[in-house]
Design an enzyme around this catalytic site. Structure first.
Site, mmCIF file in Angstrom:
data_model
loop_
_atom_site.group_PDB
_atom_site.id
_atom_site.type_symbol
_atom_site.label_atom_id
_atom_site.label_comp_id
_atom_site.label_asym_id
_atom_site.label_seq_id
_atom_site.Cartn_x
_atom_site.Cartn_y
_atom_site.Cartn_z
ATOM 1 N N ASP A 175 0.864 -1.191 0.000
ATOM 2 C CA ASP A 175 0.000 0.000 0.000
ATOM 3 C C ASP A 175 0.898 1.239 0.000
ATOM 4 O OD1 ASP A 175 -2.177 1.686 0.313
ATOM 5 O OD2 ASP A 175 -2.756 0.927 2.285
ATOM 6 N N ASP A 218 -9.015 4.166 -1.088
ATOM 7 C CA ASP A 218 -9.817 4.508 0.091
ATOM 8 C C ASP A 218 -11.135 5.168 -0.304
ATOM 9 O OD1 ASP A 218 -7.665 3.467 1.346
ATOM 10 O OD2 ASP A 218 -6.886 5.368 2.108
#
Ligand SMILES: *[C@@H]1O[C@H](CO)[C@@H](O)[C@H](O)[C@H]1NC(C)=O
Ligand SMILES: *[C@@H]1O[C@H](CO)[C@@H](O)[C@H](O)[C@H]1NC(C)=O
Length: 953
Positions: free
Chosen positions: A538, A625
């Site tokens: 990530d 997100d």
């Protein structure tokens, strides 16, 4: 120092104020080169090809291109460029332009291409009247006009499908020497830091220009530094941007250039911001926006009823893309007339990047499937993933300790919900030091993982690229000692702020560092992991909380292989050159490491957030997100379609939404949609309420369970699609127009899609609806679409209204297809490996159907030694044949066929007899549903060898 965590708490506290902070990210006007280049639209391009210099050798045309100042009577040559045009196999051409003798080398992306493509069969047909005509082996043509320089690409039907520089926006800003301006007070500081000292000789060899011109550009504002908010970019090489325009005659729409939250078909950008490609960690990203987010894949496709074409802009620097679709109502008719002579079927696009060489691949199609294949031929097909990775993943930031992991794992069993993977986000580490475990919360990782694998489950753990700068942390000490970190503009280790606090970032561009990093994944170096622990990379844009636009400053320095005569600015790359492929190098190193740890025996699974051309060779991608809002559920469909068209079929969104809490209906619909998207993972933010499926009411849990069971039943179908993708490079999740390219309605449909060419999926993405409008393509060929729940056949005839309850997921199987299913859903996919198949045969008007199935061990590379089954299933009125596509490949599958469902049967056979080897068996059949669904019960045919079922009437 503020962290995003604190910002988030503030945002949640005021509630409902979910919105991106646009101040953190540049508009075109705030990005120096975008502001400078966007208005650049000369009446006539200054670029001219010098016909005397043309050489065609080894399937490559080389020629000199010069810019000529035509503003005065006296033609002054300003700059010299080297042009290369090559033909590649399969309708693809490559155009490269670089400075003939640049002051410093210009960057070429290292890793996007799956190897250097081989030039193939370029012939110069004619060189007359200021035009060159060339052809490839297949007969596609390129017509190059010398002055001003223009390229026209002509397909086999004789239609011009791509034109370069029709709008005269070709530009390559030549690298220049900076002159120190002793008297400039404002810049004095910057000059001291950034100005390299060049001697007169270097200046001479690096330029061929008119003196007056040089000075005027050097004095331009922002040429040698620019600021954004409190950030200063020293721009040591000055301006070095590139630009090129492309026209697509006869195109209705253009697609691609993910990652954006916009529609799949791209809009005209003239009245707003261009689409931006710059990998960024955009907190609370907004919908319907051309803003850059985590991924940047610079490939674009143009499609119309006559043909499809594409361009791949092979550049890893910050890039903006303008689009003009002459059919859009926003494009004024005077412009339509001026450019296209009134023809509205044309789209123009312009790519401009901050730096690097111009290297563009032109894909001549001429159908959508052809351009998608041509693109993945360049950047690679996703390899066959381990089978578990296509099943369901359960994630949360964070499963807090071993007990939590155990209880979530047991929750799936208690509530009879299948799941394959439990994920651990950053909190499993010892205070954000990657490759370590929190000694209090995760004291027994080996045992924890073994408990999961005993049920056929796996674990995925996160490893981000930022490294905590903490004395005594082995990774930080090694990287510091060995000089493995990215350097700042002064050559010191760059320090930024990320989850661990003060952090530095490995410079994966140095092969020695990548190797070191790969080796951290060895079991000995990362205790607690096993072959069943896979990886999540990530924050690899990279995210830097206190950096400009939440990323690394552009004047940071990356490794460049040492070369004689390359010192000073020529001895490193700046982050600006490589930014969009930083994450790609990160996941390549991870991929190498996961191969290394099992001596290349097991297939790795990696998830990445940063995405660039070529990412599909190493990792799956999720859309970052998002939030628990209906709009984010809806946008997951076009976002993943766009990524799939750009090579990344293994795509999904956080089921349920990362920020905020999904109420039952949204959660249900998200599971139902996710069940038909390639990467299927639920994830949630640390500040949100827990939401494992059983925490919802019983009715919701039942619906979620049902959605998950549908996914598991189709797992072998998904696996077969990914196997076929590994061979042909075509999207697994497809826009309708890929299969129905002449059907104009499909060009703007991005709320439904196809899985392979067999299933059509229209997820419900709105609250409270009792029906949805579903488009069924293929009317021209009398296509039938069978509702997978009822086997009811719909004739393709454009839109129809599908009634939906909360339990309904509109999915249709194309008449003429066979889909393999496994209906005994168990706790995890591994436990279903030997389970029997149900074959669903959906007949077309000719009473035929075809399908395929791929079977192997699901996790190793032994399939590359022919240990697999890839079989066809062909239904004809005379019977059903199961035969191996590769007869030399075998796998000792213990699976067998427990049921064959034949939908749309008009004349049922009287008898059915199985023939397999020496075995012959009369089979029982039953007719259902108004006598048009025939079920063959327990044929018992084994999948390990070919068989045939013969019918008699
Ligand atoms: C593994 O499973 C056993 C048996 O259920 C349990 O006692 C043990 O605590 C588990 N270990 C971990 C680390 O979760
Ligand atoms: C059905 O058969 C006809 C005649 O052989 C053929 O032209 C047509 O393409 C077939 N249709 C389908 C859907 O396969």
């Amino acid at each position: 120092m503020k962290t995003l965590g604190l910002l988030l708490v503030a945002a949640l506290a005021i509630g409902g104020s979910f919105a991106v902070d646009k101040n953190n990210f540049k508009t075109c006007d705030q990005s120096g080169f975008c502001k400078r280049l966007r208005p650049f639209k000369p009446e006539k391009s200054q670029y001219t090809l010098n016909l005397d210099t043309v050489i065609v050798h080894g399937n490559v045309l080389s020629a000199e291109v010069t810019t000529v100042d035509t503003s005065t009577e006296k033609r002054i040559t300003l700059w010299h460029y080297a042009l290369k045009l090559s033909a590649l196999k399969d309708g693809t051409f490559r155009v490269e332009l670089d400075e003939a003798d640049p002051l410093y080398p210009r960057y070429r992306s290292l890793l996007a291409l799956n190897g250097e493509p081989k030039p193939d069969g370029l012939k110069l047909i004619s060189n007359e009247n200021g035009k060159l005509t060339l052809s490839n082996t297949q007969g596609h043509k390129v017509i190059i006009t010398a002055e001003p320089l223009k390229f026209e690409f002509v397909n086999l039907a004789g239609d011009t499908v791509v034109v370069i520089n029709d709008n005269h926006q070709l530009l390559m800003e030549p690298l220049r020497v900076r002159r120190e301006k002793a008297s400039d007070d404002e810049d004095a500081n910057m000059v001291e830091v950034a100005a390299p000292v060049f001697n007169e000789e270097e200046i001479e060899s690096g330029n061929q220009l008119d003196e007056g011109k040089k000075v005027s550009i050097e004095d331009e504002e922002g040429a040698w530094s620019e600021n954004f908010k409190s950030h200063h970019d020293s721009k040591p090489r000055g301006n070095e941007a590139v630009s090129m325009d492309f026209s697509f005659p006869e195109a209705d729409h253009v697609y691609g250039i993910p990652e954006h939250t916009d529609k799949f078909n791209l809009r005209t950008t003239t009245s707003g911001e261009p689409y931006r490609l710059y990998n960024l960690d955009v907190f609370e990203y907004e919908l319907d926006s051309p803003m850059a987010i985590y991924g940047a894949v610079p490939v674009m496709y143009a499609h119309g009823p006559k043909h499809t074409a594409g361009v791949f802009w092979h550049n890893s620097a910050e890039t903006w893309v303008d689009v003009v679709n002459y059919a859009d109502s926003t494009v004024v008719s005077s412009l339509v007339n001026l450019v296209t002579g009134g023809q509205k079927r044309r789209v123009d696009a312009r790519f401009f990047s901050e730096a690097n060489v111009i290297d563009v691949f032109v894909l001549l199609g001429d159908k959508p499937a052809d351009v998608f294949r041509q693109y993945t031929a360049l950047t690679g097909h996703a390899p066959l993933p381990p089978k578990f990775s296509l099943a369901y993943h359960q994630c949360r930031w964070n499963y807090v300790d071993e007990t939590d992991v155990r209880s979530v794992d047991e929750g799936f069993d208690t509530h009879d919900v299948p799941a394959d993977v439990i994920w651990l986000d950053i909190e499993y580490t010892d205070r954000k030091k990657y490759f370590t475990w929190d000694p209090l919360k995760f004291p027994h990782p080996t045992e924890m993982v073994a408990n999961l694998t005993a049920k056929g489950r796996k674990m995925v753990v996160i490893i981000d690229p930022h490294i905590k700068r903490e004395a005594g942390y082995f990774l930080h000490e090694d990287c510091t000692e060995k000089g493995y970190y990215v350097k700042d503009k002064d050559g010191k280790d760059y320090e930024g702020w990320c989850w661990p606090g003060s952090s530095s970032y490995p410079d994966f561009f140095d092969p020695a560092i990548s190797k070191y990093y790969s080796e951290r994944y060895l079991f000995d170096n990362f205790p607690g992991t096993s072959k069943d622990v896979h990886l999540w990379n990530d924050m690899n844009e990279p995210s830097v909380f206190n950096g400009p636009e939440i990323t690394m400053p552009k004047d940071c320095r990356h490794y460049k292989p040492p070369q004689d005569g390359h010192d000073g600015l020529a001895s490193f790359w700046e982050h600006r050159h490589v930014h969009n492929e930083y994450g790609l190098l990160n996941i390549r190193a991870t991929h190498d490491g996961l191969l290394l740890r099992t001596d290349g025996k097991y297939r790795p699974f990696i998830l990445t957030r940063s995405t660039f051309a070529g990412t599909q060779r190493y990792a799956a991608v999720w859309t970052g997100d998002n939030a628990a809002e209906w709009g984010f559920l809806a946008v997951s469909v076009p976002m993943c379609l766009s990524l799939a068209s750009a090579g990344v079929s293994f795509c999904g969104s956080d089921v349920g939404g990362f920020f905020k809490y999904p109420e039952a209906e949204l959660m249900t619909r998200w599971y139902q949609a996710g069940a038909y998207q390639a990467f299927f993972r639920a994830h949630s933010h640390i500040e949100t309420k827990r939401r494992e499926p059983w925490l919802y009411d019983a009715a919701t849990l039942a619906l979620i369970r049902d959605a998950l069971r549908r996914r598991y039943a189709l797992l072998d179908f998904w696996y077969t699609l990914f196997y076929e993708h590994s061979l042909d490079g075509l999207p697994v999740t497809r826009p309708l127009f890929q299969e129905y390219p002449r059907e104009e309605e499909t060009y703007t449909i991005d709320n439904e899609y196809l899985l392979g060419d067999k299933l059509l999926v229209h997820p419900v993405v709105e609250p409270g609806v009792t029906s949805v409008k579903v488009y069924l393509p293929g009317a021209e060929t009398n296509t039938l679409w069978y509702d997978v729940d009822s086997y009811l056949a719909h004739k393709a005839n454009g839109y129809f209204t599908q009634e939906v309850t909360l339990a309904k997921i509109p999915v249709y199987q194309r008449g003429g297809s066979v889909v393999p299913r496994k209906e005994r859903v168990r706790r995890s996919s591994a436990l279903m490996a030997d389970d029997p198949y149900t074959l669903v045969v959906a007949l077309d008007h000719n009473n035929t159907a075809h399908g395929t199935v791929y079977i192997d061990d699901g996790e190793t590379y032994e399939y590359q030694q022919n240990k697999y089954i890839y079989a066809r299933i062909d239904y004809e009125p005379s019977g059903i044949t199961y035969s191996f596509i590769n007869e030399h490949a075998h796998y000792p599958s213990r699976s067998w066929v427990e049921r064959i469902v034949i939908a749309g049967i008009k004349t049922p056979p009287k008898t059915a007899k199985l023939h397999q080897g020496d075995k012959q068996l009369a089979l029982q059949m039953t007719l259902h549903k108004g006598n048009d669904v025939l079920v063959i019960r327990k044929p018992g045919a084994n999948m390990a060898t070919p068989w045939r079922i013969a019918f008699s009437y």
